[in-house]
Design an enzyme around this catalytic site. Sequence first.
Site, PDB file in Angstrom:
ATOM      1  N   ASP A  59      49.543  35.797   0.651  1.00 48.38           N
ATOM      2  CA  ASP A  59      49.888  34.448   1.423  1.00 48.38           C
ATOM      3  C   ASP A  59      51.262  33.975   0.793  1.00 48.38           C
ATOM      4  O   ASP A  59      52.120  33.258   1.587  1.00 48.38           O
ATOM      5  CB  ASP A  59      48.767  33.324   1.045  1.00 48.38           C
ATOM      6  CG  ASP A  59      47.431  33.622   1.726  1.00 48.38           C
ATOM      7  OD1 ASP A  59      47.104  33.087   2.769  1.00 48.38           O
ATOM      8  OD2 ASP A  59      46.650  34.357   1.126  1.00 48.38           O
TER       9      ASP A  59
ATOM     10  N   GLU B 186      52.011  26.923   5.778  1.00 44.10           N
ATOM     11  CA  GLU B 186      50.527  26.516   5.177  1.00 44.10           C
ATOM     12  C   GLU B 186      50.599  26.221   3.684  1.00 44.10           C
ATOM     13  O   GLU B 186      49.965  25.293   3.325  1.00 44.10           O
ATOM     14  CB  GLU B 186      49.476  27.457   5.513  1.00 44.10           C
ATOM     15  CG  GLU B 186      48.142  27.323   4.975  1.00 44.10           C
ATOM     16  CD  GLU B 186      46.993  28.291   5.347  1.00 44.10           C
ATOM     17  OE1 GLU B 186      45.749  27.981   4.998  1.00 44.10           O
ATOM     18  OE2 GLU B 186      47.349  29.358   6.111  1.00 44.10           O
TER      19      GLU B 186
ATOM     20  N   ASP C 212      51.918  30.486   9.738  1.00 43.66           N
ATOM     21  CA  ASP C 212      50.523  30.643   8.873  1.00 43.66           C
ATOM     22  C   ASP C 212      50.816  32.237   8.214  1.00 43.66           C
ATOM     23  O   ASP C 212      50.830  33.206   8.879  1.00 43.66           O
ATOM     24  CB  ASP C 212      49.195  30.621   9.546  1.00 43.66           C
ATOM     25  CG  ASP C 212      48.181  30.965   8.635  1.00 43.66           C
ATOM     26  OD1 ASP C 212      48.107  31.407   7.615  1.00 43.66           O
ATOM     27  OD2 ASP C 212      46.966  30.449   9.179  1.00 43.66           O
TER      28      ASP C 212
ATOM     29  N   ASP D 273      46.561  34.446   8.284  1.00 44.66           N
ATOM     30  CA  ASP D 273      45.462  33.791   9.012  1.00 44.66           C
ATOM     31  C   ASP D 273      44.201  34.640   8.766  1.00 44.66           C
ATOM     32  O   ASP D 273      44.400  35.763   9.340  1.00 44.66           O
ATOM     33  CB  ASP D 273      45.702  33.660  10.417  1.00 44.66           C
ATOM     34  CG  ASP D 273      44.887  32.748  11.418  1.00 44.66           C
ATOM     35  OD1 ASP D 273      44.333  31.933  10.561  1.00 44.66           O
ATOM     36  OD2 ASP D 273      44.611  33.086  12.589  1.00 44.66           O
TER      37      ASP D 273
ATOM     38  N   THR E 128      42.460  34.661   5.680  1.00 41.04           N
ATOM     39  CA  THR E 128      42.543  34.919   4.318  1.00 41.04           C
ATOM     40  C   THR E 128      41.293  35.406   3.467  1.00 41.04           C
ATOM     41  O   THR E 128      41.091  36.472   2.966  1.00 41.04           O
ATOM     42  CB  THR E 128      43.094  33.774   3.516  1.00 41.04           C
ATOM     43  OG1 THR E 128      44.449  33.335   3.820  1.00 41.04           O
ATOM     44  CG2 THR E 128      43.194  34.235   1.750  1.00 41.04           C
TER      45      THR E 128
ATOM     46  N   THR F  27      34.015  30.657  14.822  1.00 41.67           N
ATOM     47  CA  THR F  27      34.281  30.873  13.329  1.00 41.67           C
ATOM     48  C   THR F  27      33.003  31.629  12.805  1.00 41.67           C
ATOM     49  O   THR F  27      32.024  31.691  12.989  1.00 41.67           O
ATOM     50  CB  THR F  27      34.162  29.411  12.577  1.00 41.67           C
ATOM     51  OG1 THR F  27      34.732  29.738  11.285  1.00 41.67           O
ATOM     52  CG2 THR F  27      33.073  28.568  12.878  1.00 41.67           C
TER      53      THR F  27
ATOM     54  N   GLY G  69      39.924  33.988  11.592  1.00 43.41           N
ATOM     55  CA  GLY G  69      41.254  33.956  11.984  1.00 43.41           C
ATOM     56  C   GLY G  69      41.461  33.279  13.514  1.00 43.41           C
ATOM     57  O   GLY G  69      40.729  33.817  14.342  1.00 43.41           O
TER      58      GLY G  69
ATOM     59  N   LYS H 210      41.012  35.356  17.106  1.00 41.56           N
ATOM     60  CA  LYS H 210      40.433  34.773  18.448  1.00 41.56           C
ATOM     61  C   LYS H 210      40.857  34.841  19.608  1.00 41.56           C
ATOM     62  O   LYS H 210      40.553  35.071  20.548  1.00 41.56           O
ATOM     63  CB  LYS H 210      39.663  33.679  17.976  1.00 41.56           C
ATOM     64  CG  LYS H 210      38.502  33.730  16.844  1.00 41.56           C
ATOM     65  CD  LYS H 210      38.128  32.335  16.480  1.00 41.56           C
ATOM     66  CE  LYS H 210      37.202  32.175  15.281  1.00 41.56           C
ATOM     67  NZ  LYS H 210      38.034  32.348  13.889  1.00 41.56           N
TER      68      LYS H 210
ATOM     69  N   ASP I  63      47.721  27.462  12.668  1.00 39.07           N
ATOM     70  CA  ASP I  63      46.643  28.256  12.933  1.00 39.07           C
ATOM     71  C   ASP I  63      46.735  28.499  14.528  1.00 39.07           C
ATOM     72  O   ASP I  63      46.542  29.646  14.978  1.00 39.07           O
ATOM     73  CB  ASP I  63      45.386  27.816  12.730  1.00 39.07           C
ATOM     74  CG  ASP I  63      45.138  27.916  11.289  1.00 39.07           C
ATOM     75  OD1 ASP I  63      45.098  28.850  10.697  1.00 39.07           O
ATOM     76  OD2 ASP I  63      44.563  26.989  10.570  1.00 39.07           O
TER      77      ASP I  63
END
EC number: 3.1.3.7
Length: 323
Positions: free
Chosen positions: A51, A74, A117, A120, A122, A210, A235, A239, A262
């Site tokens: 990240d 982010e 991000d 995405d 993590t 999620t 993520g 999706k 995101d």
Amino acid sequence: MASSHTVLMRLVASAYSIAQKAGTIVRHVIAEGDLGIVEKTSATDLQTKADRLVQMSICSSLARKFPKLTIIGEEDLPPEEVDQELIEDGQWEEILKQPCPSQYSAIKEEDLVVWVDPLDGTKEYTEGLLDNVTVLIGIAYEGKAIAGIINQPYYNYQNNEKQKLREHRNEAKAGPDAVLGRTIWGVLGLGAFGFQLKEVPAGKHIITTTRSHSNKLVTDCVTAMNPDDVLRVGGAGNKIIQLIEGKASAYVFASPGCKKWDTCAPEVILHAVGGKLTDIHGNALQYNKEVKHMNSAGVLATLRNYDYYASRVPESVKNALVP
């Protein structure tokens, strides 16, 4: 010469190369074996070395080339000297061959906001669910998401729920003769590229939601969709890719938690192929630099049949989520 190309298309071409570099960094951190995990606000809100390095790489590479951009990432990182190895100054020439949509041809650098991000998914990254992971670079103009780049560092990686990070990190294998990783990009009014558009079979209602941030609201909203199947994955970028590749028909997340970085890039890819992404109330998301970062009224996204899913969101869910 670069000057013959519009600011937007130069930015997208650069962001494509920068996203590819980011994917390489993500894979390199895994291969080294030390993820450098720290908890931010909770055990499900994590930050890794990837990240941090990827955000430094993306933001510094963009800022050097486009100094008047507003870039919002982010990770809250202290300012520090960025290693030259993290800088990517290339651009993807194929993108520069594409025409800029006329409504964006006069955009100036300072008019654009870039939402980043760096990693995405993590939590999934730390658990070895590497195909959930994406790098997201979204570009907004006048509060609207207009261009986006999604890198999947582990596209083609054969993974499953039972597989955790292996002791020997170099055992990550792709399929036969497969190239590891891919980059998807899109501009509103031009299209989205780097994948095969596919729809879920007619009449099938498959919900993606999620994996690690569920609660009663999320569950109630998913149940109200009367789904044939529910996919729980990490993520937001992942999706949306499920929607455009025919694996899911709607992304339903009735909860705060998702942020502008995101959704900015994935929203563009979805909208460029005729899909729709809003909050749970049906409001478009805003991406101007002053906007609050949290998507506090959740996310509802579909490739087709948006109205069917929007009409099934329970009033109790809407009342609980204030935009």
